[in-house]
Design a protein around this motif. Sequence first.
Motif, PDB file in Angstrom:
ATOM      1  N   SER A 218      19.832 -43.519 -45.900  1.00 46.94           N
ATOM      2  CA  SER A 218      18.936 -42.606 -46.841  1.00 46.94           C
ATOM      3  C   SER A 218      19.023 -41.134 -46.441  1.00 46.94           C
ATOM      4  N   CYS A 219      19.241 -40.240 -47.247  1.00 46.39           N
ATOM      5  CA  CYS A 219      19.170 -38.615 -46.898  1.00 46.39           C
ATOM      6  C   CYS A 219      17.958 -38.158 -47.569  1.00 46.39           C
ATOM      7  N   TYR A 220      17.335 -37.319 -46.940  1.00 39.92           N
ATOM      8  CA  TYR A 220      16.335 -36.418 -47.925  1.00 39.92           C
ATOM      9  C   TYR A 220      16.474 -34.975 -48.209  1.00 39.92           C
ATOM     10  N   ILE A 221      16.359 -34.527 -49.069  1.00 38.67           N
ATOM     11  CA  ILE A 221      16.519 -33.114 -49.654  1.00 38.67           C
ATOM     12  C   ILE A 221      15.235 -32.404 -50.048  1.00 38.67           C
ATOM     13  N   ASP A 222      14.649 -31.529 -49.337  1.00 36.99           N
ATOM     14  CA  ASP A 222      13.173 -30.864 -49.584  1.00 36.99           C
ATOM     15  C   ASP A 222      13.662 -29.556 -50.415  1.00 36.99           C
ATOM     16  N   ILE A 223      12.814 -29.400 -51.570  1.00 37.60           N
ATOM     17  CA  ILE A 223      12.874 -28.259 -52.121  1.00 37.60           C
ATOM     18  C   ILE A 223      11.559 -27.563 -52.693  1.00 37.60           C
TER      19      ILE A 223
ATOM     20  N   PRO B  41      17.177 -26.708 -48.053  1.00 36.75           N
ATOM     21  CA  PRO B  41      18.178 -25.572 -48.138  1.00 36.75           C
ATOM     22  C   PRO B  41      17.456 -24.232 -47.942  1.00 36.75           C
ATOM     23  N   SER B  42      18.385 -23.433 -47.590  1.00 36.56           N
ATOM     24  CA  SER B  42      17.508 -22.201 -47.036  1.00 36.56           C
ATOM     25  C   SER B  42      17.773 -21.087 -48.213  1.00 36.56           C
ATOM     26  N   SER B  43      18.573 -21.418 -49.164  1.00 30.88           N
ATOM     27  CA  SER B  43      18.601 -20.575 -50.537  1.00 30.88           C
ATOM     28  C   SER B  43      19.252 -21.361 -51.630  1.00 30.88           C
ATOM     29  N   LEU B  44      19.094 -20.842 -52.720  1.00 34.75           N
ATOM     30  CA  LEU B  44      19.566 -21.429 -53.843  1.00 34.75           C
ATOM     31  C   LEU B  44      21.066 -21.662 -53.796  1.00 34.75           C
ATOM     32  N   GLU B  45      21.830 -20.593 -53.446  1.00 38.69           N
ATOM     33  CA  GLU B  45      23.157 -20.496 -53.215  1.00 38.69           C
ATOM     34  C   GLU B  45      23.670 -21.766 -52.520  1.00 38.69           C
TER      35      GLU B  45
ATOM     36  N   PRO C  54      23.047 -46.670 -49.164  1.00 38.83           N
ATOM     37  CA  PRO C  54      22.810 -45.262 -49.564  1.00 38.83           C
ATOM     38  C   PRO C  54      21.825 -44.783 -50.502  1.00 38.83           C
ATOM     39  N   LEU C  55      21.398 -43.647 -50.260  1.00 41.92           N
ATOM     40  CA  LEU C  55      19.883 -43.278 -51.108  1.00 41.92           C
ATOM     41  C   LEU C  55      20.139 -41.938 -50.990  1.00 41.92           C
ATOM     42  N   ILE C  56      19.550 -41.098 -51.982  1.00 37.59           N
ATOM     43  CA  ILE C  56      18.976 -39.638 -51.887  1.00 37.59           C
ATOM     44  C   ILE C  56      17.781 -39.454 -52.259  1.00 37.59           C
ATOM     45  N   VAL C  57      16.929 -38.984 -51.574  1.00 40.61           N
ATOM     46  CA  VAL C  57      15.562 -38.663 -52.127  1.00 40.61           C
ATOM     47  C   VAL C  57      15.310 -37.192 -52.024  1.00 40.61           C
ATOM     48  N   ILE C  58      15.103 -36.732 -53.482  1.00 42.90           N
ATOM     49  CA  ILE C  58      14.441 -35.153 -53.451  1.00 42.90           C
ATOM     50  C   ILE C  58      13.033 -34.967 -53.749  1.00 42.90           C
ATOM     51  N   GLY C  59      12.462 -34.329 -52.812  1.00 41.49           N
ATOM     52  CA  GLY C  59      11.124 -34.102 -52.774  1.00 41.49           C
ATOM     53  C   GLY C  59      10.759 -32.587 -53.178  1.00 41.49           C
ATOM     54  N   GLY C  60      10.171 -32.328 -53.986  1.00 41.63           N
ATOM     55  CA  GLY C  60       9.256 -30.906 -54.036  1.00 41.63           C
ATOM     56  C   GLY C  60       8.302 -30.691 -52.851  1.00 41.63           C
ATOM     57  N   SER C  61       8.309 -29.419 -52.593  1.00 39.90           N
ATOM     58  CA  SER C  61       7.172 -29.134 -51.497  1.00 39.90           C
ATOM     59  C   SER C  61       6.698 -27.830 -51.826  1.00 39.90           C
ATOM     60  N   SER C  62       5.702 -27.460 -51.382  1.00 42.39           N
ATOM     61  CA  SER C  62       5.020 -26.107 -51.572  1.00 42.39           C
ATOM     62  C   SER C  62       5.693 -25.008 -51.442  1.00 42.39           C
ATOM     63  N   ASP C  63       5.270 -23.971 -52.225  1.00 48.07           N
ATOM     64  CA  ASP C  63       5.911 -22.774 -52.228  1.00 48.07           C
ATOM     65  C   ASP C  63       6.230 -22.113 -50.987  1.00 48.07           C
ATOM     66  N   ARG C  64       7.044 -21.484 -50.754  1.00 47.44           N
ATOM     67  CA  ARG C  64       7.462 -21.068 -49.212  1.00 47.44           C
ATOM     68  C   ARG C  64       6.316 -20.014 -48.956  1.00 47.44           C
ATOM     69  N   ASN C  65       6.100 -18.977 -49.851  1.00 44.01           N
ATOM     70  CA  ASN C  65       4.873 -18.228 -49.353  1.00 44.01           C
ATOM     71  C   ASN C  65       3.667 -18.749 -49.235  1.00 44.01           C
ATOM     72  N   GLN C  66       3.360 -19.961 -49.408  1.00 45.26           N
ATOM     73  CA  GLN C  66       2.175 -20.519 -48.910  1.00 45.26           C
ATOM     74  C   GLN C  66       1.936 -21.523 -48.067  1.00 45.26           C
ATOM     75  N   GLU C  67       3.279 -21.444 -47.397  1.00 46.34           N
ATOM     76  CA  GLU C  67       3.262 -22.523 -46.233  1.00 46.34           C
ATOM     77  C   GLU C  67       2.504 -22.184 -44.948  1.00 46.34           C
ATOM     78  N   THR C  68       1.554 -23.136 -44.471  1.00 51.24           N
ATOM     79  CA  THR C  68       0.667 -23.158 -43.379  1.00 51.24           C
ATOM     80  C   THR C  68      -0.511 -22.690 -43.982  1.00 51.24           C
ATOM     81  N   MET C  69      -0.662 -22.116 -45.114  1.00 50.46           N
ATOM     82  CA  MET C  69      -1.900 -21.663 -45.604  1.00 50.46           C
ATOM     83  C   MET C  69      -2.839 -22.642 -46.504  1.00 50.46           C
ATOM     84  N   GLY C  70      -2.457 -23.947 -46.297  1.00 47.13           N
ATOM     85  CA  GLY C  70      -3.213 -25.099 -46.891  1.00 47.13           C
ATOM     86  C   GLY C  70      -2.884 -25.041 -48.362  1.00 47.13           C
ATOM     87  N   ALA C  71      -1.689 -25.025 -48.690  1.00 43.81           N
ATOM     88  CA  ALA C  71      -1.138 -24.954 -50.037  1.00 43.81           C
ATOM     89  C   ALA C  71      -1.042 -26.505 -50.665  1.00 43.81           C
ATOM     90  N   PHE C  72      -1.268 -26.605 -51.949  1.00 48.73           N
ATOM     91  CA  PHE C  72      -1.339 -27.847 -52.628  1.00 48.73           C
ATOM     92  C   PHE C  72      -0.479 -28.824 -52.375  1.00 48.73           C
TER      93      PHE C  72
END
Length: 570
Positions: free
Chosen positions: A157-162, A133-137, A96-114
Amino acid sequence: MEGEALSGAQLIAQALRAQNIEYMFGIVGIPVTEIAIAAQAVGIKYVGMRNEQAACYAASAVGYLTGRPGVCLVVSGPGFLHTLGGMANATINCWPLIVIGGSSDRNQETMGAFQEFPQVEAGRLYNKLSVRPSSLEVIPAVIEKAVRTSMYGRPGSCYIDIPGDFVTLQVNKSSVKYIECCLPPPISMAEHSAVSRAASVIVLSKQPLLIIGKGAAYSHAENNIRKLVDLCGLPFLPTPMAKGVVPDNHPNCVAAARSTALQHADVIILLGARLNWILHFGLPPRYQQDVKVIQIDICAEELGNNVRPAATLLGDINAVTEQLLEEFKKRSWKYPSNSEWWQKLRGKIKNNEERSKGLALQKSLPMNYYTVFHHIRELIPKDCILVSEGANTMDIGRTMLPNFYPRQRLDAGTFGTMGVGLGFAIAAAMVARDHTPGRRVVCIEGDSAFGFSGMEVETICRYNLPILIIVVNNNGIYTGLDANSWKQMLKSGDPATCVPPVSLLPNAHYEKIMSAFGGKGYFVETPEELQNALKASVTDEQTPSLINVMIDPQSERKKQEFPWLTRSNL
Ligand code: ADP
Ligand code: MG
């Protein structure tokens, strides 16, 4: 915001804490730094590593050792990509493993974000679950599901994208619903008829063999398996990481007659091991054509892979072993200890042990592998957690170093991954410090294997983990060149065209990496120097140390009937 506010980072930390997550390994940066800080604030131990890959290996070893996933925290894009090896290794090892990855801000997605990258999609291939997750809640519910999924059924393993903007976004505490800690995995048992069929096959066997796999180690089945071995008098063979489930010095252990045991068994009971390359697929010439295989596994899809089993027992190994125990108590059957099969196995064991002994006692310098492992075996604590990787170093070490306790050995595993050693050692030392204080971690690395994550020595020193690293140094991968041959060779032209691809720099002083960060480094060339360095490192329970052991660059393993794991000999 009215009422008490909570940041996304705090919410993630509290949700992980609610699932009893103890350890987080990672490398911080935009956008995940706040998550690591928030994790520490709620009592999760955070270990900052030097490469995400090693961090991911470390988190996965926590899962194997404790049965609850560790977390690996990484930044977006490249940070995430460096965890792919760790996620694949965990899933392939069934840990078992959990990976949490940060990802680009939602409002920059597909724009070539960092550092933008399709992380959820990329994660699918390596994970049982790959979600954003679709929201903080909903974060607590997503985290509970990921932790549960990583442990239930066949672990993985399970991956969570933030998304980056989630980390600092505030939410009203009253709108968050915390989810209670998920229940431990339900225990399933095999059908009664399958248990009785398996027992009937076993009692008719002439040359039975019990194979214990790392699934048995993971499921904490050691007490029941030990009872089964003693009650039924069965010869048993552990796979590499199952060594110690029943101690290697148990009289029924036939590890030193591995090939013979596999080749001539007429009934094999497979307890939490797959018939993959490690077990030569269960096929001839390594096995009898008509060998009867009894498979015990938690994963239904595994049953029937590569051979048609004589009986399949779907369930938790510990519970199923107990069912078998009950069945054999009723039948009061014991395999005779004076059988021809036992005589054959014992003869082979004696023979093989004498051959290794001869090599271990050779006095010539530089030392060979067997001499090195002989001294290590004599001087390291019996209960230490052994981490090992490298080609010859791992293979010879496995046969020369006994294990007496379950989950005492961590190595390259099902995926044959090099580079896992230091991450595993760091995880084992963290778990040992909290749960079995005083227990040492000894990490035995080939020089090539050490190179994959050598900078984690800084991590070891930073957290003051008293790990003993032993680098068995043959100047290369499989074999290397001595210093003179190396010099000669360099005269012949451009190193990139004439240095053998297996070669590494001769006599590299890896121990200086340890002394650079305040630990103790030893460079040893003789058995006496090796003994002294081992004694000093074992006695000093506070300081990390690295012993760089120079061996004959051409040192080979002893010849085998079926060389271990070469394709042509499968
Ligand atoms: P090895 O490398 O030791 O041969 P494998 O990793 O190939 O072992 O196999 C381990 C097996 O154990 C997997 O098939 C996995 O599904 C199984 N397993 C894991 N946990 C349990 C459990 N609690 N009960 C039964 N089987 C389990
Ligand atoms: Mg080497």
